[in-house]
Design an enzyme around this catalytic site. Structure first.
Site, mmCIF file in Angstrom:
data_model
loop_
_atom_site.group_PDB
_atom_site.id
_atom_site.type_symbol
_atom_site.label_atom_id
_atom_site.label_comp_id
_atom_site.label_asym_id
_atom_site.label_seq_id
_atom_site.Cartn_x
_atom_site.Cartn_y
_atom_site.Cartn_z
ATOM 1 N N ARG A 23 32.962 37.407 -24.024
ATOM 2 C CA ARG A 23 34.272 36.737 -24.069
ATOM 3 C C ARG A 23 34.221 35.376 -23.374
ATOM 4 N NH1 ARG A 23 36.063 42.115 -23.137
ATOM 5 N NH2 ARG A 23 36.356 41.731 -20.915
ATOM 6 N N SER A 40 28.225 53.346 -23.964
ATOM 7 C CA SER A 40 29.668 53.332 -23.791
ATOM 8 C C SER A 40 30.350 54.649 -24.158
ATOM 9 C CB SER A 40 30.226 52.195 -24.666
ATOM 10 O OG SER A 40 31.445 51.768 -24.163
ATOM 11 N N CYS A 44 33.541 60.504 -18.128
ATOM 12 C CA CYS A 44 34.597 61.226 -17.422
ATOM 13 C C CYS A 44 35.239 62.296 -18.311
ATOM 14 C CB CYS A 44 35.651 60.251 -16.923
ATOM 15 S SG CYS A 44 34.932 58.866 -16.031
ATOM 16 N N THR A 274 21.800 40.509 -6.349
ATOM 17 C CA THR A 274 20.781 41.161 -5.521
ATOM 18 C C THR A 274 20.082 40.079 -4.708
ATOM 19 O OG1 THR A 274 18.984 40.890 -7.100
ATOM 20 C CG2 THR A 274 20.404 42.825 -7.406
ATOM 21 N N PRO A 277 16.759 35.905 -7.293
ATOM 22 C CA PRO A 277 17.563 34.933 -8.042
ATOM 23 C C PRO A 277 17.913 35.435 -9.437
ATOM 24 C CG PRO A 277 15.573 33.905 -7.147
ATOM 25 C CD PRO A 277 15.455 35.360 -6.857
ATOM 26 N N TYR A 280 21.529 40.518 -10.942
ATOM 27 C CA TYR A 280 22.790 41.117 -10.487
ATOM 28 C C TYR A 280 22.677 42.640 -10.604
ATOM 29 C CZ TYR A 280 24.693 36.425 -11.138
ATOM 30 O OH TYR A 280 24.940 35.074 -11.054
ATOM 31 N N GLY A 283 27.906 48.873 -10.422
ATOM 32 C CA GLY A 283 28.164 50.277 -10.767
ATOM 33 C C GLY A 283 27.649 51.273 -9.741
ATOM 34 N N ASP A 284 27.426 52.488 -10.228
ATOM 35 C CA ASP A 284 27.061 53.605 -9.351
ATOM 36 C C ASP A 284 25.760 53.383 -8.596
ATOM 37 O OD1 ASP A 284 29.268 54.822 -10.359
ATOM 38 O OD2 ASP A 284 28.221 56.564 -11.196
ATOM 39 N N TYR A 427 63.689 55.414 -9.567
ATOM 40 C CA TYR A 427 64.290 56.731 -9.350
ATOM 41 C C TYR A 427 65.334 57.085 -10.397
ATOM 42 C CZ TYR A 427 67.681 60.149 -7.858
ATOM 43 O OH TYR A 427 68.532 61.206 -7.856
#
Ligand code: FAD
Length: 550
Positions: A23, A40, A44, A274, A277, A280, A283-284, A427
């Site tokens: 994007r 993907s 869960c 990281t 250079p 990156y 995540g887990d 409420y």
């Protein structure tokens, strides 16, 4: 052609990163490597497909490589395991089938996630022992259940996946034993809250074994097995689910010289970079910082993984995007109950030496007079100086998700218990109360903080000294007869003004009621007559929960 971006791992963090990157930059060449067959997918949702709540397997597969290519122009390579990284010449090696090849990168993103821990127990490799991480694991477990080879299951570990699997297998009609080494399930909550879950699991037919570990899994000849516990107990079963936690899938990262922490988690800065250079990690598999304590933690959850994927993409595209730590907001369905947490719990606070005050409140999911209101229990931790919210735990049947998200938002933005009291929340009787349980938690905490209502806690009851203190139950005589703390005098709150003379003014009056509200009224009455008092936070309900045995 723009930058060449390689992404390792094609699920939550990896796929989010790839989509965001596209994007932001139509010119980038993006290749996503996934060692499994699927990208993907809905990790869960896997327990719910096994339990037949999600009926259609296709619903678990959110994207296919083809659709991802079509929409995002990402070259997705499944069955492609990245085996090493060479940060010096900016290349990675990929094993696809029998052959290895290399690819050069301008930027590399690691999102390899975690794999389930398989303890080195005798019998762990038996074909009836399963772990759950991905679609193939799900297919194996479901096939085993569908084939009706399993009548009984042992689930080892009472965390999110263990609890969800226990429920799912009960749905499928299996006899389920849940074995947990600690004295509670759902450890993100403290035990006095989790004990409600213990009773609920038992009520739903789960045999719960707490405080006992698994020593070995002894296969029998008829495709069943005996799970042997450290206590010597033996449980017959036709399947075992091991869900005792996860470990980062980072062996290939470690051997490539990228810095990892003690637990094998990749070390990153706030931009998800990281120590090498243009590399990156998200995540887990990454180490993160706890939002409240500032401590290094490993919190494997989907929300942070997705956000971090997006942040890594931003930074690769030149947007200065920062990950602002993890507060561990999590929620779990356990049959008819929901348990949820955010921020730190009491165990964390004690372990990390963080000063805190706490309060327990028990309300209802919506106005009690409107049908279908259910009890809702809340515990909050807050800073003794100023009342900043440090953590919240909510358990109930309904309305838990909404309250925890309010607490999570409050905590993220540094709100105090005074702010909780002031929040103007939606409420109408079917949805809440004019004083929402979140407001009530704020009111009570405010009273504690300002000593308008001195409190004591369930754990203090054992050390009550009857020569100096007097235990007073202000519930009705009927409630008292149905169960009370030993050696307590019962004077119902509505009779207290008339019967104060029965109390010893020399002693500190330790008041309790069912949930804390009548105790508060009694405390205010007595304090204004010169008594020294304390009210039991969360009342008899929290007291019995805290003593909950299985
Ligand atoms: P993953 O989504 O695990 O993706 C990592 C991918 O990388 C994997 O597909 C793996 O095959 C691939 N990979 C690993 N190494 C390599 C390599 N060397 N080369 C190529 N590919 C590689 N979280 C919640 O917040 N809420 C929940 O309700 C919830 N339920 C869950 C239920 C289950 C059964 C499971 C397993 C997890 C659940 N989680 C939940 C956790 C959530 O799924 C993870 O936090 C999230 O998926 C992490 O994203 P990730 O990208 O770091 O790792």
């Amino acid at each position: 052609m723009g930058k060449k971006i390689l992404i390792v791992g094609g699920v939550a963090g990896g796929a989010s990163c790839a989509a965001r990157m596209r994007r932001l930059d139509e010119t980038a060449e993006i290749i996503m490597f996934e060692k499994g067959n699927y990208i993907s997918f809905a990790n869960c949702g896997l327990p719910y497909y096994i339990g037949d709540t999600i009926k259609d397997r296709e619903n678990l597969i959110i994207q296919t490589p083809e659709k991802f290519k079509e929409r995002f122009n990402v070259d997705v390579r499944t069955n492609s395991e990245v085996t090493s990284i060479n940060p010096a010449d900016k290349t990675i090696t990929i094993r696809a089938g029998e052959s290895d090849y290399t690819e050069r990168y301008d930027a590399l993103v690691l999102s390899p996630g975690t794999s389930p821990i398989r303890p080195p127990l005798r019998g762990i490799d038996s074909p009836i022992v399963f772990t759950l991480r991905n679609i193939p694991d799900t297919d194996h477990i479901r096939a085993h259940v569908d084939s009706k080879k399993a009548r009984r299951a042992v689930v080892i570990g009472g965390g999110f996946i263990g609890l969800e699997m226990a429920e799912s297998l009960r749905h499928r009609g299996l006899e389920v034993t849940l074995v947990e080494m600690l004295d509670q399930v759902f450890t993100p909550a403290d035990k006095e809250l989790a004990s409600v879950l213990h009773q609920h699991l038992i009520m739903n037919g789960v045999r719960l074994v707490l405080g006992d570990g698994v020593k070995e899994i002894a296969p029998a000849e008829d495709a069943s097995a005996e799970v042997v516990l450290t206590s010597g107990k033996r449980i017959q079963t036709e399947m075992v689910i091991v869900s005792i936690g996860v470990k980062p899938d980072t062996d290939f990262v470690k051997k490539s010289g990228i810095a990892v922490g003690d637990r094998g988690t990749i070390i990153v800065d706030e931009h998800m970079r990281t120590d090498k250079p243009d590399v990156y990690a998200v995540g887990d598999a990454v180490e993160t910082v706890d939002f409240v304590s500032g401590k290094k933690v490993h919190v494997p959850l989907a929300g942070p993984a997705n956000r971090q994927g997006r942040i890594a993409a931003d930074n690769m595209a030149g947007i200065d995007s920062v990950y602002k730590n993890t507060q561990g907001t999590a929620i779990c369905k356990i049959f008819d109950l929901t348990a949820a947490v955010t921020g730190i719990n009491e165990k964390d606070a004690k372990r990390w030496g963080i000063p805190f005050l706490k309060s327990y409140t028990h309300g209802t999911s919506h106005a009690g007079y409107y049908p279908g209101a259910y009890p809702l229990s809340i515990k909050i931790l807050f800073d003794p100086k100023g009342g900043k919210l440090l953590g919240a735990q909510v358990i109930g049947k309904e309305g838990v998700d909404k309250r925890i998200d309010v607490f999570a938002t409050a905590l993220r933005h540094g709100l105090t218990v005074y702010d909780l009291a002031e929040l103007e929340l939606a409420y109408a009787p079917p949805y809440g109360s004019a004083k929402d349980p979140v407001n009530i938690a704020g009111f009570v905490a405010q009273n504690i903080l300002e000593s308008r209502m001195p409190v004591f806690y369930a754990e203090d009851v054992v050390s009550i000294d009857s020569s100096l203190q007097q235990l007073l139950d202000v519930r009705t005589a009927t409630e008292h007869e149905q169960g009370a703390i030993d050696n307590s005098l019962c004077i119902p709150v509505d009779e207290l003004r008339m019967r104060m003379n029965e109390l010893d003014k020399e002693k500190e009056i330790m008041i309790y009621c069912q949930v804390g509200l009548r105790g508060y009224l009694a405390a205010r009455m007595l304090m204004q007559q010169g008594f020294r008092v304390k009210n039991l936070s969360g009342g008899y309900k929290t007291y019995t929960n805290s003593r909950g045995s299985v």
